[in-house]
Scaffold this motif. Structure first.
Motif, PDB file in Angstrom:
ATOM      1  N   TRP A  61      -6.559  53.405 -93.930  1.00 50.01           N
ATOM      2  CA  TRP A  61      -7.229  52.110 -93.882  1.00 50.01           C
ATOM      3  C   TRP A  61      -8.720  52.232 -94.203  1.00 50.01           C
ATOM      4  N   GLY A  62      -9.319  53.359 -93.844  1.00 44.84           N
ATOM      5  CA  GLY A  62     -10.701  53.582 -94.268  1.00 44.84           C
ATOM      6  C   GLY A  62     -10.823  53.633 -95.781  1.00 44.84           C
ATOM      7  N   THR A  63      -9.842  54.240 -96.436  1.00 41.94           N
ATOM      8  CA  THR A  63      -9.832  54.264 -97.903  1.00 41.94           C
ATOM      9  C   THR A  63      -9.643  52.873 -98.480  1.00 41.94           C
ATOM     10  N   LEU A 122      -9.486  38.626-104.968  1.00 37.74           N
ATOM     11  CA  LEU A 122      -8.266  39.427-104.909  1.00 37.74           C
ATOM     12  C   LEU A 122      -8.435  40.641-104.004  1.00 37.74           C
ATOM     13  N   ALA A 123      -9.631  41.225-103.983  1.00 38.32           N
ATOM     14  CA  ALA A 123      -9.875  42.362-103.095  1.00 38.32           C
ATOM     15  C   ALA A 123      -9.764  41.938-101.631  1.00 38.32           C
ATOM     16  N   ILE A 124     -10.288  40.766-101.307  1.00 38.69           N
ATOM     17  CA  ILE A 124     -10.177  40.258 -99.936  1.00 38.69           C
ATOM     18  C   ILE A 124      -8.726  39.938 -99.605  1.00 38.69           C
ATOM     19  N   ILE A 125      -8.030  39.267-100.524  1.00 39.16           N
ATOM     20  CA  ILE A 125      -6.621  38.926-100.290  1.00 39.16           C
ATOM     21  C   ILE A 125      -5.794  40.190-100.120  1.00 39.16           C
ATOM     22  N   PHE A 126      -6.113  41.224-100.875  1.00 41.83           N
ATOM     23  CA  PHE A 126      -5.368  42.483-100.776  1.00 41.83           C
ATOM     24  C   PHE A 126      -5.438  43.051 -99.361  1.00 41.83           C
ATOM     25  N   ALA A 127      -6.625  43.045 -98.753  1.00 33.35           N
ATOM     26  CA  ALA A 127      -6.767  43.588 -97.395  1.00 33.35           C
ATOM     27  C   ALA A 127      -5.903  42.811 -96.405  1.00 33.35           C
ATOM     28  N   TYR A 128      -5.933  41.489 -96.496  1.00 38.79           N
ATOM     29  CA  TYR A 128      -5.129  40.677 -95.568  1.00 38.79           C
ATOM     30  C   TYR A 128      -3.633  40.814 -95.853  1.00 38.79           C
ATOM     31  N   CYS A 129      -3.257  40.991 -97.107  1.00 43.14           N
ATOM     32  CA  CYS A 129      -1.847  41.220 -97.430  1.00 43.14           C
ATOM     33  C   CYS A 129      -1.373  42.559 -96.868  1.00 43.14           C
ATOM     34  N   CYS A 130      -2.245  43.558 -96.892  1.00 42.22           N
ATOM     35  CA  CYS A 130      -1.884  44.851 -96.313  1.00 42.22           C
ATOM     36  C   CYS A 130      -1.639  44.723 -94.816  1.00 42.22           C
ATOM     37  N   LYS A 131      -2.506  43.984 -94.130  1.00 45.50           N
ATOM     38  CA  LYS A 131      -2.321  43.792 -92.686  1.00 45.50           C
ATOM     39  C   LYS A 131      -0.989  43.091 -92.395  1.00 45.50           C
ATOM     40  N   ALA A 132      -0.684  42.042 -93.171  1.00 45.49           N
ATOM     41  CA  ALA A 132       0.574  41.322 -92.947  1.00 45.49           C
ATOM     42  C   ALA A 132       1.776  42.197 -93.277  1.00 45.49           C
ATOM     43  N   LEU A 146      -4.592  50.275 -84.325  1.00 42.54           N
ATOM     44  CA  LEU A 146      -5.796  50.090 -85.129  1.00 42.54           C
ATOM     45  C   LEU A 146      -6.186  48.616 -85.169  1.00 42.54           C
ATOM     46  N   PRO A 147      -7.492  48.310 -85.120  1.00 42.32           N
ATOM     47  CA  PRO A 147      -7.940  46.900 -85.163  1.00 42.32           C
ATOM     48  C   PRO A 147      -7.938  46.354 -86.586  1.00 42.32           C
ATOM     49  N   LEU A 148      -6.774  46.019 -87.091  1.00 41.86           N
ATOM     50  CA  LEU A 148      -6.655  45.570 -88.476  1.00 41.86           C
ATOM     51  C   LEU A 148      -7.414  44.271 -88.715  1.00 41.86           C
ATOM     52  N   GLU A 149      -7.478  43.408 -87.707  1.00 41.76           N
ATOM     53  CA  GLU A 149      -8.228  42.160 -87.877  1.00 41.76           C
ATOM     54  C   GLU A 149      -9.701  42.446 -88.163  1.00 41.76           C
ATOM     55  N   LYS A 150     -10.284  43.372 -87.422  1.00 43.77           N
ATOM     56  CA  LYS A 150     -11.690  43.717 -87.648  1.00 43.77           C
ATOM     57  C   LYS A 150     -11.877  44.378 -89.006  1.00 43.77           C
ATOM     58  N   PHE A 151     -10.917  45.196 -89.421  1.00 44.75           N
ATOM     59  CA  PHE A 151     -11.011  45.831 -90.736  1.00 44.75           C
ATOM     60  C   PHE A 151     -11.057  44.775 -91.842  1.00 44.75           C
TER      61      PHE A 151
END
Length: 402
Positions: free
Chosen positions: A126-128, A156-166, A323-328
């Motif tokens: 997730w750091g990567t 798209l970069a922002i959407i990608f992070a939230y899609c990964c969390k979901a 891991l705090p995915l929301e904060k990430f």
């Protein structure tokens, strides 16, 4: 540009300023505001402690504790009311019980270490993801000139992070428990694209990766046929970032999908049942009526260790140790927004050359004459001191001018 973004670009006021105005910093804070912040911090600390206590309660409390107390009490009563020959035999078995406890402790530590390694791997991956999503927005502003496509890549970069969390929580970005509606309100995603992502049969993060590749290809084609080396370098750098994102989310999915072998937990539970049964018998003559409480305390400690390991086995859930995915994701959104805001400073502040007031006077003419370093002073017969080449020198790799 918003007032908060370019506040540092505005002149400092020497006189008194209104609260919140972009003037000189106040040397003190309002007492009411300080007390409110202190009370808020204390409330947050109290809520965190309550949350931790609730987490421990969910991990410890169970019917099995009552079963352990009753069984230990029955065993203790039976042992203390049998003949002395049985008591001496059970007391002599303490070394064997200690050996069995050593094996059980080793298996317990080994399992916890494996679970922690999975948690740590998820943290590194997730750091990567955080670094590469921010890098994608930076590369878009650097290499692509079309503003629409630059904004598209940032979103798209922002959407990608939230899609990964979901994805890692077994849901979709359109789910009520996820952040699709929030991104829609912020204008990061449109309703049409949200519906398109929700209808995908594959993994939702890979939709974002395909969309990034399409936007990059379109943006680099818009540059024209000039500077092919620049286009190739940009495409290679951005493709490397996309590949790193794909490998990172693939690694996270692997960590979530592949748990510990079922047989290992079965062996650990069987060994634990044998150990506590034998330990209850061996400790009963010496501990007496305290034996059920001793067994209960040891069992509770072991149960907490196993529970923490089980939570770390899947580090992407909602548990206290996950891991705090929301904060990430919020940090990715925040940093990419900051990248977009920095790109708007070009009118006031050139990120390449810095502020004009700090450019040395003897080099200011060079900056203004050759801002992109595409021209050459040798065309006018002057000396290029920076490159070390004199007008009288020739270069075999450069064709001679007639």
């Amino acid at each position: 540009m918003s007032n908060g973004t370019n506040r540092w670009l505005q002149p400092v006021r020497d006189g008194p300023t209104e609260p919140g105005s972009p003037g000189k910093k106040q040397p003190y804070h309002d007492m009411n505001e300080t007390s409110a912040d202190s009370s808020t911090d204390s409330d947050d600390a109290w809520k965190r402690w309550l949350h931790k206590l609730e987490f421990l309660k969910e991990m410890i409390v169970g019917v099995d504790l009552l079963v352990v107390v009753i069984a230990a009490s029955v065993v203790t009563f039976c042992v203390n009311h049998v003949g002395n020959e049985w008591i001496s035999f059970i007391s002599d078995s303490n070394p064997a019980i200690a050996t069995l406890g050593a094996f059980y402790s080793f298996a317990l530590v080994f399992r916890t270490n494996i679970c922690y390694s999975r948690w740590w791997e998820g943290r590194v991956l997730w750091g990567t993801i955080i670094v590469c999503t921010i890098r994608m927005a930076q590369q878009a502003h650097l290499w692509i000139k079309e503003p629409v496509l630059v904004k598209r890549l940032s979103c798209l970069a922002i959407i990608f992070a939230y899609c990964c969390k979901a994805q890692l929580r077994g849901t979709g970005i359109e789910d009520e428990s996820e952040d699709g509606a929030k991104l829609l309100r912020k204008g990061v995603i449109s309703q049409e694209e949200l519906d398109m992502i929700s209808t995908q049969s594959g993994w939702q993060p890979y939709y974002c990766i395909d969309a990034m590749r399409a936007a990059i290809s379109e943006g680099l084609q818009a540059e024209g046929k000039n500077d092919e080396w620049k286009k190739n370098a940009a495409q290679a750098a951005m493709e490397e970032t996309i590949c790193t994102l794909a490998n990172s989310i693939g690694g996270c999915i692997r960590v979530r999908s592949t748990g510990l072998p079922v047989a290992y937990d079965d062996i650990l539970n069987t060994t634990g049942a044998i150990f506590f049964t034998a330990a209850c018998l061996a400790w009963a003559p010496g501990a007496g009526l305290y034996n059920p409480f001793v067994v209960l305390i040891v069992y509770t400690i072991v149960k907490m260790i196993i529970g923490v390991g089980s939570d770390m086995e899947d580090p992407f859930g909602h548990d206290e140790s996950d891991l705090p995915l929301e904060k990430f994701c919020e940090e990715v959104d925040k940093q990419i927004t900051a990248v977009d805001e920095r790109a708007k400073l070009i009118t006031f502040f050139d990120l390449a050359y810095g502020p004009a007031s700090h450019i040395p006077s003897e080099r200011s003419s060079s900056y203004s004459t050759f801002p992109n370093r595409r021209g050459s002073p040798l065309a006018n017969g002057d000396n290029d001191v920076e490159s070390g080449q004199m007008s009288s020198e020739t270069d075999r790799l450069v064709p001679a001018q007639s």
